[in-house]
Motif scaffolding. Structure first.
Motif, PDB file in Angstrom:
ATOM      1  N   ARG A 155      59.889 -56.895   9.363  1.00 44.30           N
ATOM      2  CA  ARG A 155      60.480 -56.516   8.082  1.00 44.30           C
ATOM      3  C   ARG A 155      60.312 -57.676   7.105  1.00 44.30           C
ATOM      4  O   ARG A 155      60.677 -58.828   7.431  1.00 44.30           O
ATOM      5  N   VAL A 165      57.380 -65.881   5.033  1.00 41.19           N
ATOM      6  CA  VAL A 165      56.533 -65.699   6.215  1.00 41.19           C
ATOM      7  C   VAL A 165      56.438 -64.220   6.593  1.00 41.19           C
ATOM      8  O   VAL A 165      55.352 -63.691   6.847  1.00 41.19           O
ATOM      9  N   GLU A 188      70.625 -63.642  17.296  1.00 42.22           N
ATOM     10  CA  GLU A 188      69.598 -64.322  16.497  1.00 42.22           C
ATOM     11  C   GLU A 188      70.173 -65.554  15.832  1.00 42.22           C
ATOM     12  O   GLU A 188      71.249 -65.505  15.265  1.00 42.22           O
ATOM     13  N   ILE A 214      66.490 -52.898  11.815  1.00 40.77           N
ATOM     14  CA  ILE A 214      65.290 -53.413  12.476  1.00 40.77           C
ATOM     15  C   ILE A 214      65.558 -53.659  13.965  1.00 40.77           C
ATOM     16  O   ILE A 214      64.624 -53.831  14.748  1.00 40.77           O
ATOM     17  N   GLY A 248      61.241 -62.580   3.576  1.00 42.22           N
ATOM     18  CA  GLY A 248      60.993 -63.897   2.982  1.00 42.22           C
ATOM     19  C   GLY A 248      59.513 -64.209   3.045  1.00 42.22           C
ATOM     20  O   GLY A 248      58.690 -63.339   3.356  1.00 42.22           O
ATOM     21  N   VAL A 260      57.506 -67.661  12.427  1.00 43.72           N
ATOM     22  CA  VAL A 260      58.833 -67.032  12.592  1.00 43.72           C
ATOM     23  C   VAL A 260      58.938 -66.351  13.962  1.00 43.72           C
ATOM     24  O   VAL A 260      57.928 -65.913  14.517  1.00 43.72           O
ATOM     25  N   PRO A 261      60.183 -66.254  14.478  1.00 45.82           N
ATOM     26  CA  PRO A 261      60.368 -65.492  15.724  1.00 45.82           C
ATOM     27  C   PRO A 261      60.367 -63.992  15.443  1.00 45.82           C
ATOM     28  O   PRO A 261      61.051 -63.533  14.530  1.00 45.82           O
TER      29      PRO A 261
END
Ligand SMILES: Cc1cc2nc3c(=O)[nH]c(=O)nc-3n(C[C@H](O)[C@H](O)[C@H](O)COP(=O)(O)OP(=O)(O)OC[C@H]3O[C@@H](n4cnc5c(N)ncnc54)[C@H](O)[C@@H]3O)c2cc1C
Lengths: 292, 173
Positions: free
Chosen positions: A91, A96, A251, A136, A94, A64-65
């Protein structure tokens, strides 16, 4: 003929190949958010700029990024051109990110990067720097605030406005206090105050009026949920801050990080390469485009 | 006193859109007030007989929720207006208000301002043009907070599901 060493070097220069970083510390910021410090095992990645992101791999789960939230103790300032240490704030939302949040010191994770555009701090020299963070979104803004503090005399007022869901969701509360002591004008507001909260209640834009930046000498960096960024940018425009002096971090789903796969396309931009940090004069129209 | 009040009224950003003579009229119905930190400015349900321009300090709008006690719904800071329930019947406060720190403000006699508005529609329209942007801004802020933008995807899905199940759930308009 390619020698084994050349092949290994080529692989290490390949932005698609993760490098091993070891978790050296892990701090629980809130009930669902963790900040980890990572140390390069062999070849460190090139130095990250505030606003850039890594692709973090939880082995066996996925990649993930995640934005840089700080350069570790021996990582940035004077540590040479390599990212020996990286800090990331994750945070758990999900599979990952949950797995990344569950890491323990000593564990290895994969890191690719640095990817994307950073906050253009040079454009803020001689201006008041206004940083607006939602949730976040404070994580990607932390390194740019630290960089501005390192070079304090080059900027006018340093103002940090933070919006969070509730006091329990507030990131880096101790650091907020430390930044205040170092002269940053910090204001915090929450949507849901709960028991015992003595601070502000309301949306983050409600902090703008009292903070009242001088419009024509302000550079603003905004990061948070997209709708929050749009409202904050509009509030700044109403205060006559020019759109090209407002930077937002966008994002979209990212895969390769290097502008190859097209997953993060937004209009004419590949956000992993041309973003995530974009000036609002470019971003405002694009933010209206719905995700596929 | 009046000259001093006129200066304070003219300096407050909330009334920036009023013409100077209109601000002078308004200043006739105004007087300075101080609230100590923790002092109640008004109570929910009481008659709305005043409004205030906050000059320094901040005020919490609150409501009593059975089982949860006094809940702050929003905080208002210097530079803004406190109170608009006086504008329309039944002229009663929908929320309470309490000073969060020492507050300096300008108080206005709501009934006197209403009378001026009714007697002079141009003045009344100018007053509404000061209040409506603030009302719209606070409505939009409330809508944003209802979206619960900072919630994790799981929490947001739970909230949406609860809203959908609720018989009182309303449309989005
Ligand atoms: C450039 C960039 C920088 C980022 N920086 C950070 C960071 O510093 N810290 C951090 O915690 N996260 C950051 N994110 C978001 C992070 O990448 C996602 O939360 C992550 O990809 C989710 O993956 P997952 O497998 O855990 O969850 P998934 O199973 O992929 O998703 C779980 C749920 O989260 C939602 N979701 C996925 N991505 C996002 C998102 N970007 N925003 C909101 N909801 C999302 C999904 O719709 C789904 O409902 C960043 C994203 C980008 C593009």
């Amino acid at each position: 003929m390619t020698t084994l060493t050349e092949a290994a070097e080529a692989e290490h220069a390949d932005p698609a190949v993760p490098r091993f970083y070891r978790v050296v510390s892990r701090r629980e910021d809130t009930y669902d958010t963790v900040t980890m410090e990572l140390a390069a095992q062999a070849d460190p990645l090139p130095l990250f700029a505030p606003g850039q992101f890594s692709m973090l791999t939880a082995f066996g789960i996925g990649e993930v990024p995640i934005s840089l939230s700080g350069l570790g103790s021996s990582g940035g300032d004077g540590g040479g051109p390599a990212a020996l240490r990286l800090q990331h704030t994750v945070r758990a939302v999900g599979a990952v990110t949950r797995s990344l949040c569950a890491v323990r010191p000593g564990q290895l994770i994969g890191v690719r990067g640095p990817f994307g555009t950073g906050w253009d701090l040079a454009s803020a020299i001689g201006h008041d720097l206004l940083i607006i963070a939602g949730g976040i979104g404070l994580a990607p803004l932390r390194p740019v605030l630290l960089a501005a503090l390192e070079d304090r005399s080059r900027y006018g007022r340093l103002v940090l406005l933070v919006g969070a869901r509730s006091p329990a969701d507030l990131l880096y509360p101790d650091e907020l206090e430390a930044w205040r002591e170092r002269g940053v004008e910090v204001a915090v507001t929450v949507d849901r105050p709960g028991e015992g909260w003595q601070g502000n209640v309301g949306v983050v834009t409600s902090l703008l009026e009292p903070a009242a930046p001088g419009a024509n000498q302000t550079t603003a960096f905004i990061c948070g949920p997209e709708i929050m960024m749009r409202y904050a940018a509009q509030a700044l425009i109403a205060l006559e801050v020019p759109t090209q002096r407002i930077q937002v971090s966008l994002e979209r789903t990212m895969r390769c990080g290097a502008g190859w796969c097209g997953h993060c396309q937004l209009g004419p931009l590949l956000l992993c390469r041309d973003g995530p940090v974009v000036t609002y004069d470019r971003a405002s129209e694009l933010m209206r485009i719905r995700e596929l | 006193m009046t000259a001093q009040m006129q200066t304070r009224v003219a300096a407050h950003p909330f009334l920036a859109a009023l013409a100077p003579p209109q601000r002078e009229l308004l200043a006739e119905d105004a007087w300075p007030v101080l609230f100590a930190a923790g002092e109640r400015v008004f109570a929910e349900g009481a008659a709305a007989e005043r409004f205030w321009l906050i000059e320094t300090g901040s005020v919490a709008l609150d409501i009593w929720v059975p089982g949860r006690g006094q809940q702050t719904v929003e905080t208002l800071s210097a530079g803004t207006v406190l109170g608009w329930s006086w504008l329309y019947p039944p002229h009663r406060w929908h929320f309470g208000a309490q000073a969060r720190d020492d507050v300096e403000a300008i108080a206005f006699d709501a009934a006197a301002v209403r009378r001026r508005c009714e007697a002079d529609p141009a003045f009344g329209y100018a007053i509404l043009r000061c209040f409506t942007p603030v009302i719209i801004e606070r409505l939009q802020a409330t809508r944003l907070r209802m979206l619960d933008l900072y919630a994790s995807p799981d929490e947001a899905a739970d909230t949406d599901a609860r809203r959908a199940e609720s018989p009182q759930s309303e449309g989005t308009r």
